[in-house]
Motif scaffolding. Structure first.
Motif, PDB file in Angstrom:
ATOM      1  N   GLY B 134      -5.182   7.086   3.213  1.00 21.31           N
ATOM      2  CA  GLY B 134      -4.541   7.767   2.087  1.00 21.31           C
ATOM      3  C   GLY B 134      -3.215   7.118   1.720  1.00 21.31           C
ATOM      4  N   CYS B 135      -3.222   5.795   1.609  1.00 18.80           N
ATOM      5  CA  CYS B 135      -1.962   5.064   1.393  1.00 18.80           C
ATOM      6  C   CYS B 135      -1.405   5.257  -0.016  1.00 18.80           C
ATOM      7  CB  CYS B 135      -2.137   3.585   1.699  1.00 18.80           C
ATOM      8  SG  CYS B 135      -3.178   2.727   0.494  1.00 18.80           S
ATOM      9  N   GLY B 136      -2.237   5.738  -0.929  1.00 17.89           N
ATOM     10  CA  GLY B 136      -1.746   5.992  -2.286  1.00 17.89           C
ATOM     11  C   GLY B 136      -1.955   4.839  -3.238  1.00 17.89           C
ATOM     12  N   SER B 137      -2.527   3.737  -2.751  1.00 16.88           N
ATOM     13  CA  SER B 137      -2.766   2.588  -3.624  1.00 16.88           C
ATOM     14  C   SER B 137      -3.968   1.820  -3.084  1.00 16.88           C
ATOM     15  CB  SER B 137      -1.518   1.689  -3.648  1.00 16.88           C
ATOM     16  OG  SER B 137      -1.791   0.511  -4.356  1.00 16.88           O
ATOM     17  N   CYS B 138      -5.145   2.244  -3.499  1.00 19.72           N
ATOM     18  CA  CYS B 138      -6.376   1.694  -2.918  1.00 19.72           C
ATOM     19  C   CYS B 138      -6.550   0.210  -3.250  1.00 19.72           C
ATOM     20  CB  CYS B 138      -7.577   2.492  -3.414  1.00 19.72           C
ATOM     21  SG  CYS B 138      -9.081   2.076  -2.518  1.00 19.72           S
ATOM     22  N   LYS B 139      -6.871  -0.548  -2.211  1.00 19.77           N
ATOM     23  CA  LYS B 139      -7.003  -2.005  -2.366  1.00 19.77           C
ATOM     24  C   LYS B 139      -8.412  -2.478  -2.038  1.00 19.77           C
ATOM     25  CE  LYS B 139      -2.287  -2.123  -0.620  1.00 19.77           C
ATOM     26  NZ  LYS B 139      -2.096  -0.765  -1.147  1.00 19.77           N
ATOM     27  N   LEU B 140      -9.346  -1.560  -2.016  1.00 23.42           N
ATOM     28  CA  LEU B 140     -10.693  -1.918  -1.557  1.00 23.42           C
ATOM     29  C   LEU B 140     -11.362  -2.976  -2.435  1.00 23.42           C
ATOM     30  CD1 LEU B 140     -11.956   1.609  -0.421  1.00 23.42           C
ATOM     31  CD2 LEU B 140     -11.592  -0.386   1.026  1.00 23.42           C
ATOM     32  N   GLN B 141     -10.926  -3.105  -3.684  1.00 30.23           N
ATOM     33  CA  GLN B 141     -11.530  -4.103  -4.571  1.00 30.23           C
ATOM     34  C   GLN B 141     -11.274  -5.530  -4.087  1.00 30.23           C
ATOM     35  OE1 GLN B 141      -8.873  -2.344  -5.186  1.00 30.23           O
ATOM     36  NE2 GLN B 141      -7.396  -3.326  -6.539  1.00 30.23           N
ATOM     37  N   TRP B 142     -10.218  -5.722  -3.290  1.00 37.64           N
ATOM     38  CA  TRP B 142      -9.902  -7.067  -2.785  1.00 37.64           C
ATOM     39  C   TRP B 142     -10.611  -7.363  -1.465  1.00 37.64           C
ATOM     40  CZ3 TRP B 142      -4.016  -5.807  -3.225  1.00 37.64           C
ATOM     41  CH2 TRP B 142      -3.650  -5.823  -4.583  1.00 37.64           C
ATOM     42  N   PHE B 143     -10.995  -6.303  -0.767  1.00 34.26           N
ATOM     43  CA  PHE B 143     -11.466  -6.487   0.614  1.00 34.26           C
ATOM     44  C   PHE B 143     -12.916  -6.058   0.817  1.00 34.26           C
ATOM     45  CE2 PHE B 143      -6.812  -5.609   0.885  1.00 34.26           C
ATOM     46  CZ  PHE B 143      -6.425  -6.897   1.204  1.00 34.26           C
ATOM     47  N   ALA B 144     -13.711  -6.274  -0.218  1.00 31.07           N
ATOM     48  CA  ALA B 144     -15.165  -6.008  -0.131  1.00 31.07           C
ATOM     49  C   ALA B 144     -15.455  -4.592   0.363  1.00 31.07           C
ATOM     50  CB  ALA B 144     -15.839  -7.049   0.777  1.00 31.07           C
ATOM     51  N   SER B 145     -14.647  -3.650  -0.101  1.00 29.82           N
ATOM     52  CA  SER B 145     -14.829  -2.215   0.209  1.00 29.82           C
ATOM     53  C   SER B 145     -14.656  -1.875   1.684  1.00 29.82           C
ATOM     54  CB  SER B 145     -16.204  -1.705  -0.266  1.00 29.82           C
ATOM     55  OG  SER B 145     -16.346  -1.944  -1.639  1.00 29.82           O
ATOM     56  N   ILE B 146     -13.882  -2.693   2.383  1.00 32.12           N
ATOM     57  CA  ILE B 146     -13.561  -2.367   3.783  1.00 32.12           C
ATOM     58  C   ILE B 146     -12.037  -2.346   3.898  1.00 32.12           C
ATOM     59  CG2 ILE B 146     -13.654  -3.192   6.188  1.00 32.12           C
ATOM     60  CD1 ILE B 146     -16.433  -4.410   5.310  1.00 32.12           C
TER      61      ILE B 146
END
Lengths: 143, 225
Positions: B134-146
């Motif tokens: 719940g970091c408030g800024s999802c970055k999953l698009q850069w890390f292949a959804s992991i």
């Protein structure tokens, strides 16, 4: 050993597939032991939930026995394993409140075509039983 | 899903000791999925509490109920006729549910029966894994959804660290290396070039850095005239 006139209360949860004629075959034990022995036939051992075992103890059972077929013989895959796991979990819950976990027992009985539930259960009733009445019984039973 | 585990029974016993009547309230959403606070768990804990009270010669009336959600006013409000009948409420919801309940019934003593743990997924029956901080800024698009923040022991945004062995984490060999999974998935989708980028540190001010967070949307709000 439980004599018919003793106070002990035992609840048996068992898989109906152990004896397709269980509805008729358990009658002799019910007649002999009266309300001291209560049967809960299940369509599969996997139907037994932790809460069923706790409620049996809460209702005043001194001993609760779950009987299923052995590992690898469950018609539905792993109902017997689930029953065993839930009983183990229930033992922990019972231990937490200071009640003897040994009041909950698991038995695996080979699934053979000629088995009768009364013949499976009678030897269990005749076994030595040292824990005595459950301390959860608030009111002594009337004969 | 919010995951939680039931508090040790001795802790619950101590909490409820001053009361002679108790309503155990479950939540049929997240904590039911993780088998800690649903209808079954309410029944189990209530049975335990009743038996424990009997064994100790204590008088204790235990009521049981489960709400669809314990963090939403409309669901909690349904207990209005019941709450006043009990000395205390033992909530088997996550921390958000316990607080929502006590806000809606400010006169009620609401006790937590669970320890809220993490945001996670049900991997298989009986196994729940943390996969979101719940970091408030999802970055999953850069890390292949992991998510490397939740699933890498070192929380590296520019990994891998190089310590992974056989695809397992060097910090805990029982855990798959998040960066190994990221690289494998990026390779699968032909996006390995994403590894060339330098990712800035996570902005933790979007998480708990500014105190409790809130989401407010006008389009969802009820108009007051």
């Amino acid at each position: 050993m439980i004599e018919p006139d003793q106070e002990a209360r035992i609840a048996f949860f068992f898989c109906q597939r152990l004896d397709p004629g269980q509805d008729k075959n358990r009658r002799s034990l019910e007649m002999e032991f009266g309300p001291s022995v209560v049967f809960y036939p299940m369509p599969c051992g996997g139907r037994v939930e932790t809460i069923h075992l706790l409620r049996a103890l809460e209702g005043g059972a001194d001993r609760v026995v779950v009987i299923t077929c052995p590992r690898g013989q469950c018609r539905y895959g792993e109902g017997n394993l689930r029953a065993q796991k839930r009983l183990k979990y229930a033992k922990n819950l019972v231990h937490e409140i200071g009640l003897e976990p040994e009041r909950l027992e698991f038995r695996a009985v080979p699934l053979v075509s000629a088995s009768r539930i009364d013949e499976i259960i009678r030897p269990i009733l005749l076994e030595p039983w040292n824990l005595g009445p459950s301390p959860l019984r608030r009111v002594p039973r009337k004969r | 899903m919010i995951t939680a585990v039931r508090k040790p029974f001795c802790e619950i016993r101590e909490m409820v000791a001053p009361y002679e009547s108790l309503l155990v309230v479950g939540c049929a959403t997240c904590v039911a999925e993780c088998a800690s606070g649903g209808e079954k768990e309410v029944a189990i804990l209530s049975s335990q509490l009743r038996m424990d009270a009997t064994l100790r010669g204590k008088k204790l009336e235990v009521g049981e109920t489960t709400l669809d959600r314990q963090c939403v006013y409309e669901f909690i409000d349904r207990l209005s006729p019941l709450v006043g009948k009990y000395e205390a409420i033992l909530s088997l919801a996550c921390g958000a549910g316990v607080q929502a309940f006590s806000e809606i019934f400010p006169e009620a003593i609401v006790l937590p029966g669970l320890d809220t743990t993490f945001l996670g997924q049900t991997r298989e029956a009986g196994l729940w894994l943390e996969n979101c901080r719940g970091c408030g800024s999802c970055k999953l698009q850069w890390f292949a959804s992991i998510c490397p923040i939740a699933r890498c022991a070192k929380r590296l945004l520019n990994g891998p660290c190089g310590g992974s062995k056989g695809g397992q984490c060097e910090v805990d060999p029982q855990v798959p290396c998040a960066w190994n999974m990221i690289v494998e998935r990026l390779r699968k989708f032909g996006k390995l070039e994403l590894l060339e980028d330098i990712y800035p540190p996570c902005d933790w001010s979007l998480a708990q850095g500014r105190g409790p967070r809130k989401i407010q949307r006008e389009d969802q709000a009820i108009e007051t005239i």
